[in-house]
Design a protein around this motif. Structure first.
Motif, PDB file in Angstrom:
ATOM      1  N   MET A 122       0.836  -1.154  -0.033  1.00  0.00           N
ATOM      2  CA  MET A 122      -0.120   0.061   0.028  1.00  0.00           C
ATOM      3  C   MET A 122       0.931   1.308   0.022  1.00  0.00           C
ATOM      4  O   MET A 122       1.974   1.174   0.711  1.00  0.00           O
ATOM      5  CB  MET A 122      -0.890  -0.090   1.227  1.00  0.00           C
ATOM      6  CG  MET A 122      -1.815   1.165   1.403  1.00  0.00           C
ATOM      7  SD  MET A 122      -2.863   1.222   2.713  1.00  0.00           S
ATOM      8  CE  MET A 122      -4.260   0.331   2.276  1.00  0.00           C
ATOM      9  N   ASN A 123       0.519   2.145  -0.644  1.00  0.00           N
ATOM     10  CA  ASN A 123       1.232   3.293  -0.706  1.00  0.00           C
ATOM     11  C   ASN A 123       0.371   4.570  -0.424  1.00  0.00           C
ATOM     12  O   ASN A 123      -0.860   4.457  -0.515  1.00  0.00           O
ATOM     13  CB  ASN A 123       1.739   3.905  -2.195  1.00  0.00           C
ATOM     14  CG  ASN A 123       2.594   2.859  -2.929  1.00  0.00           C
ATOM     15  OD1 ASN A 123       3.642   2.858  -2.726  1.00  0.00           O
ATOM     16  ND2 ASN A 123       1.973   1.756  -3.446  1.00  0.00           N
ATOM     17  N   PHE A 124       0.624   5.629   0.165  1.00  0.00           N
ATOM     18  CA  PHE A 124      -0.092   6.594   1.148  1.00  0.00           C
ATOM     19  C   PHE A 124       0.219   8.015   0.339  1.00  0.00           C
ATOM     20  O   PHE A 124       1.481   8.402   0.122  1.00  0.00           O
ATOM     21  CB  PHE A 124       0.072   6.735   2.378  1.00  0.00           C
ATOM     22  CG  PHE A 124      -0.035   5.052   3.271  1.00  0.00           C
ATOM     23  CD1 PHE A 124      -1.404   5.126   3.643  1.00  0.00           C
ATOM     24  CD2 PHE A 124       0.992   4.528   3.078  1.00  0.00           C
ATOM     25  CE1 PHE A 124      -1.584   3.742   4.580  1.00  0.00           C
ATOM     26  CE2 PHE A 124       0.864   3.141   4.084  1.00  0.00           C
ATOM     27  CZ  PHE A 124      -0.482   3.097   4.551  1.00  0.00           C
ATOM     28  N   GLY A 125      -0.609   8.611   0.351  1.00  0.00           N
ATOM     29  CA  GLY A 125      -0.591  10.148  -0.250  1.00  0.00           C
ATOM     30  C   GLY A 125       0.128  11.061   0.517  1.00  0.00           C
ATOM     31  O   GLY A 125       0.438  10.778   1.761  1.00  0.00           O
ATOM     32  N   LYS A 126       0.721  12.170  -0.078  1.00  0.00           N
ATOM     33  CA  LYS A 126       1.616  12.796   0.662  1.00  0.00           C
ATOM     34  C   LYS A 126       0.606  13.483   1.948  1.00  0.00           C
ATOM     35  O   LYS A 126       1.340  13.927   2.850  1.00  0.00           O
ATOM     36  CB  LYS A 126       2.268  14.024  -0.252  1.00  0.00           C
ATOM     37  CG  LYS A 126       3.221  13.368  -1.157  1.00  0.00           C
ATOM     38  CD  LYS A 126       3.833  14.589  -1.807  1.00  0.00           C
ATOM     39  CE  LYS A 126       4.866  14.041  -3.012  1.00  0.00           C
ATOM     40  NZ  LYS A 126       5.514  15.022  -3.737  1.00  0.00           N
ATOM     41  N   LYS A 127      -0.677  14.002   1.447  1.00  0.00           N
ATOM     42  CA  LYS A 127      -1.574  14.257   2.585  1.00  0.00           C
ATOM     43  C   LYS A 127      -2.594  13.298   3.044  1.00  0.00           C
ATOM     44  O   LYS A 127      -2.650  12.384   2.408  1.00  0.00           O
ATOM     45  CB  LYS A 127      -2.311  15.585   1.938  1.00  0.00           C
ATOM     46  CG  LYS A 127      -1.265  16.660   1.614  1.00  0.00           C
ATOM     47  CD  LYS A 127      -2.020  17.957   1.311  1.00  0.00           C
ATOM     48  CE  LYS A 127      -1.045  18.918   0.415  1.00  0.00           C
ATOM     49  NZ  LYS A 127      -1.587  20.208   0.197  1.00  0.00           N
ATOM     50  N   LYS A 128      -3.091  13.540   4.199  1.00  0.00           N
ATOM     51  CA  LYS A 128      -3.949  12.510   4.608  1.00  0.00           C
ATOM     52  C   LYS A 128      -5.188  12.391   3.792  1.00  0.00           C
ATOM     53  O   LYS A 128      -5.630  11.335   3.767  1.00  0.00           O
ATOM     54  CB  LYS A 128      -4.468  13.195   6.147  1.00  0.00           C
ATOM     55  CG  LYS A 128      -3.390  12.815   7.074  1.00  0.00           C
ATOM     56  CD  LYS A 128      -3.852  13.182   8.575  1.00  0.00           C
ATOM     57  CE  LYS A 128      -2.773  12.815   9.774  1.00  0.00           C
ATOM     58  NZ  LYS A 128      -3.429  13.110  11.154  1.00  0.00           N
ATOM     59  N   LYS A 129      -5.755  13.404   3.433  1.00  0.00           N
ATOM     60  CA  LYS A 129      -6.701  13.324   2.468  1.00  0.00           C
ATOM     61  C   LYS A 129      -6.591  12.672   1.083  1.00  0.00           C
ATOM     62  O   LYS A 129      -7.298  12.374   0.117  1.00  0.00           O
ATOM     63  CB  LYS A 129      -7.134  15.017   2.217  1.00  0.00           C
ATOM     64  CG  LYS A 129      -6.507  15.825   1.524  1.00  0.00           C
ATOM     65  CD  LYS A 129      -7.187  17.179   1.199  1.00  0.00           C
ATOM     66  CE  LYS A 129      -6.247  18.054   0.779  1.00  0.00           C
ATOM     67  NZ  LYS A 129      -6.928  19.398   0.365  1.00  0.00           N
ATOM     68  N   ASP A 130      -5.242  12.608   0.814  1.00  0.00           N
ATOM     69  CA  ASP A 130      -4.904  11.730  -0.450  1.00  0.00           C
ATOM     70  C   ASP A 130      -5.354  10.557  -0.448  1.00  0.00           C
ATOM     71  O   ASP A 130      -5.115   9.935   0.598  1.00  0.00           O
ATOM     72  CB  ASP A 130      -3.638  12.285  -0.710  1.00  0.00           C
ATOM     73  CG  ASP A 130      -3.129  13.576  -1.236  1.00  0.00           C
ATOM     74  OD1 ASP A 130      -3.955  14.253  -1.539  1.00  0.00           O
ATOM     75  OD2 ASP A 130      -1.802  14.047  -1.040  1.00  0.00           O
ATOM     76  N   PRO A 131      -5.757  10.003  -1.814  1.00  0.00           N
ATOM     77  CA  PRO A 131      -6.256   8.500  -1.640  1.00  0.00           C
ATOM     78  C   PRO A 131      -4.773   7.397  -1.459  1.00  0.00           C
ATOM     79  O   PRO A 131      -3.814   8.038  -2.061  1.00  0.00           O
ATOM     80  CB  PRO A 131      -6.894   8.327  -3.213  1.00  0.00           C
ATOM     81  CG  PRO A 131      -6.455   9.486  -3.834  1.00  0.00           C
ATOM     82  CD  PRO A 131      -6.081  10.614  -2.918  1.00  0.00           C
TER      83      PRO A 131
END
Length: 672
Positions: free
Chosen positions: A572-581
């Motif tokens: 899993m990859n996370f967006g730079k910001k919390k709201k990013d998918p």
């Protein structure tokens, strides 16, 4: 011409320059100038010779130091006196091309200490450098080999493993498991009041092998007893000795308990105080003081009417302690306040109180203990009671500071107050005493407390895990990585599901997650430093064992989410910001477009449908490869057909015309 003295910190250099005068120029390396590369392992068997590169500021610092060295007659290296400092001195020697440079070693930034060090210069201890290098490479091998493996097999790209960080997480997680498995037991006692003093039922004699008294009805009968006979009343004295001067770990504990500072913050403040010349070196495992320091303490205490000992108090070294230098202490004991801001001044005051207090007389308490008996009117059992009271008769070190600031303030206050408010009178054997009242005392057993940052530091030192100087940074890291979280008003630490999942994957599979690994490693590193252990032999042993554990892990641990395209793990990859998918990609993908490029949408924490573009039935008029229908929804949205061969250089695109590509109006490039 002048002599160039190179230290680590600019602030430290400024203080030293003020002591040495115009014949010296003092400059700073600002810590390490070289390290292992950020990308790639940077070291490999069989010789494990590291490939060092300049740090982010290393090139600039080196160029500046070379210019200064060219303007001076001599260069002297005066980095800190631990292994890291020795390594910095060696790297400076290498990049500046120095031949047999002088190496200054001093424990405090005072004019006296500097002059003594200049009069007795040392040479760089290459065995000490090798020990630092072995530790650094061990950490690199574990981190770079295990972290991507764990990330792939558990499907979380941000998961990482480390020699000390993972053990710190395990301590917190193990404690959480102990708390979850704990069975609460409700047990009872009785307290009898005789005017202003009380006696407590000594129920151990009736427990018959049980740990706790659980019969509430019987405890109530005991609480209702009124007629007692004195069996004995003894006078004694107890003593309370002051705690030892601060080591690195106890300083961090005191900073947390007394001042509310995180361990990392405490070390930052101590570093500033050291650089100002206010305290001795703050990275130490020794609890003893120099003869000069002891003499200064004695003189100050005598001048200020404090009960100083006639013979200095010393402490035995803990097992494994290197004791290369003194405990943390003020550089000058007649300076009772120091520091450039409030936080620094508060920490300095703790250090001053602890160092001065350690040489004061014991506090003494007069203790009176009375033993009483009563008879159970039902079955004629003899019920025993004890009343204990103590009075402070000689303050000793408590005249300076009442409690040990390294202990939890609640525990310290409770221990200090125990029995002090119970004025047991003089009694004689055979005396009859009448109770005024009694009560049942109900208590529930408590699970072990969650670690605070201070108690975690204490536990890590107790187990020999890591170096006290790095504890603060380690705790910050495991919080930042969301392996543990701060819980409750007492700032206790609790493992997160993510941290628990990581530890569960490591335990039983990798030796570095075992509690004794780091302690044994530190002993082996000390062997490298003393010449008893060979650098290459130690790293070969560590590397071979790690490789074997990795192969066993791969064969036994199934992938959480296999890639449908190549069989590697999806992460899993996370967006730079919390709201990013979030999204999923194959662990076999690399930024240079090599490897598997499979990706998938996130479906509530699991891989969903493939996010690869769907090929249309139409082919590119330029290269013949299938076209992809691309669109962007919302305001300013657009639609077009682009060539699937764009990675190979084809920039052909076609406007969307009713859901079909307008092949008659090709465009070389479609702007988003």
């Amino acid at each position: 011409m002048a002599t160039l003295l190179i230290v680590e910190s600019p602030a430290k250099g400024k203080t030293i320059e003020g002591y040495l005068g115009s014949g010296y120029r003092v400059s700073a390396s600002v810590g390490h100038i070289r390290d292992l590369p950020e990308v790639g392992m940077g070291v490999s068997p069989p010789d494990f010779k590291p490939n060092y590169v300049f740090t982010e500021r290393g090139k600039e610092v080196t160029a500046r130091l070379k210019r200064l060295a060219a303007e001076c007659d001599e260069v002297i290296l005066a980095s800190d006196l631990d292994r890291e400092g020795e390594s910095i001195a060696w790297h400076l020697q290498q990049v500046l091309g120095l031949k047999s440079p002088k190496r200054l070693v001093f424990n405090e930034i005072t004019k006296k200490a500097l002059i003594a060090a200049l009069a007795d210069p040392q040479s760089i201890d290459t065995k000490k450098v090798a020990a630092q290098e072995a530790r650094r490479i061990t950490d690199r091998l574990i981190g770079y080999k295990v972290s991507p493996l764990i990330a792939e097999y558990l499907g979380d790209r941000k998961l990482s493993a480390g020699r000390v960080q993972s053990i710190a997480v395990r301590l917190v997680d193990d404690r959480e498991n102990e708390i979850s498995a704990f069975n609460v037991v409700t047990h009872y006692n009785a307290e009898i009041k005789f005017g202003e003093w009380t006696a407590t039922w000594a129920n151990k004699a009736l427990l018959d092998g049980q740990e706790y008294w659980t019969d509430k009805d019987f405890a109530q009968k005991v609480a209702e007893l009124t007629n007692f006979k004195v069996i004995s009343c003894a006078e004694s004295e107890t003593k309370s000795s002051p705690p030892a001067p601060f080591t690195t770990s106890t300083l961090q504990a005191a900073g947390s308990n007394a001042l509310g500072f995180a361990p990392k913050r405490t070390m930052e403040l101590a570093q500033k105080l050291y650089e100002q010349g206010a305290i001795s070196y703050m990275r130490t495992d020794s609890t003893n003081l120099s003869a000069d320091a002891l003499e200064e303490i004695a003189q100050w205490c005598k001048a200020n009417g404090l009960p100083v000992l006639s013979k200095p108090r010393t402490w035995d070294a803990k097992g494994g302690a290197q004791e290369a230098h003194e405990a943390v202490r003020p550089s000058h004991f007649d300076v009772t306040q120091a520091g450039e801001d409030d936080d620094q001044r508060k920490l300095y005051r703790l250090i001053w109180l602890r160092a001065v207090g350690c040489q004061l007389e014991d506090a003494r308490f007069a203790v009176r203990t009375a033993k009483l008996e009563a008879t159970d009117p039902v079955d004629s059992k003899t019920i025993s009671f004890e009343a204990r009271g103590k009075t402070l008769v000689h303050k000793g070190w408590k005249s300076l500071t009442p409690v040990d600031t390294a202990e939890d303030p609640d525990d310290a206050a409770a221990a200090d107050a125990q029995d002090s408010d119970n004025p047991v009178p003089e009694l004689s054997p055979g005396d009859a005493v009448q109770a005024i009242s009694g009560k049942v005392v109900q208590t529930k057993t408590k699970p072990p407390a969650r670690y605070t940052e201070a108690s975690l530091v204490k536990e890590m030192e107790k187990r020999g895990i890591g170096r006290p100087s790095t504890f603060g940074a380690i705790i910050e890291e495991i919080k930042d990585r969301s392996y543990v979280e701060v819980f409750s008003k007492k700032k206790q630490l609790k493992s997160t599901p993510r941290g628990s999942r990581l530890i569960k994957a490591l335990i039983g599979r990798f030796s570095f997650i075992e509690y004794n690994f780091t302690k044994i490693l530190e002993e082996q590193l000390s062997g490298v430093e003393s010449g008893k252990t060979q650098y290459v032999k130690l790293l070969t042993l560590i590397n071979d064992r790690l490789n074997g554990e990795i192969e066993k892990f791969k064969s036994a641990q199934p992938l959480q989410f296999p890639c449908p395209k190549c069989g590697r793990g999806l992460v899993m990859n996370f967006g730079k910001k919390k709201k990013d998918p979030s999204w999923w990609s194959c662990a076999g993908y690399t930024p240079d477009d090599a490897g598997c490029d499979y990706s998938a949408l996130d479906d509530d924490g699991k891989p969903g449908a493939s996010s690869a573009p769907v090929l249309s039935d139409h082919n590119c008029g330029s290269c013949g490869k299938p076209l992809i229908h691309r669109e962007k929804e919302g305001e300013g949205g657009w639609k077009f057909f682009g060539c699937s061969g764009f990675k190979d250089g084809c920039k052909q695109s076609y406007p969307d015309k009713g859901g079909e590509p307008d092949m008659a109006s090709p465009k070389v490039k479609q702007e988003a």
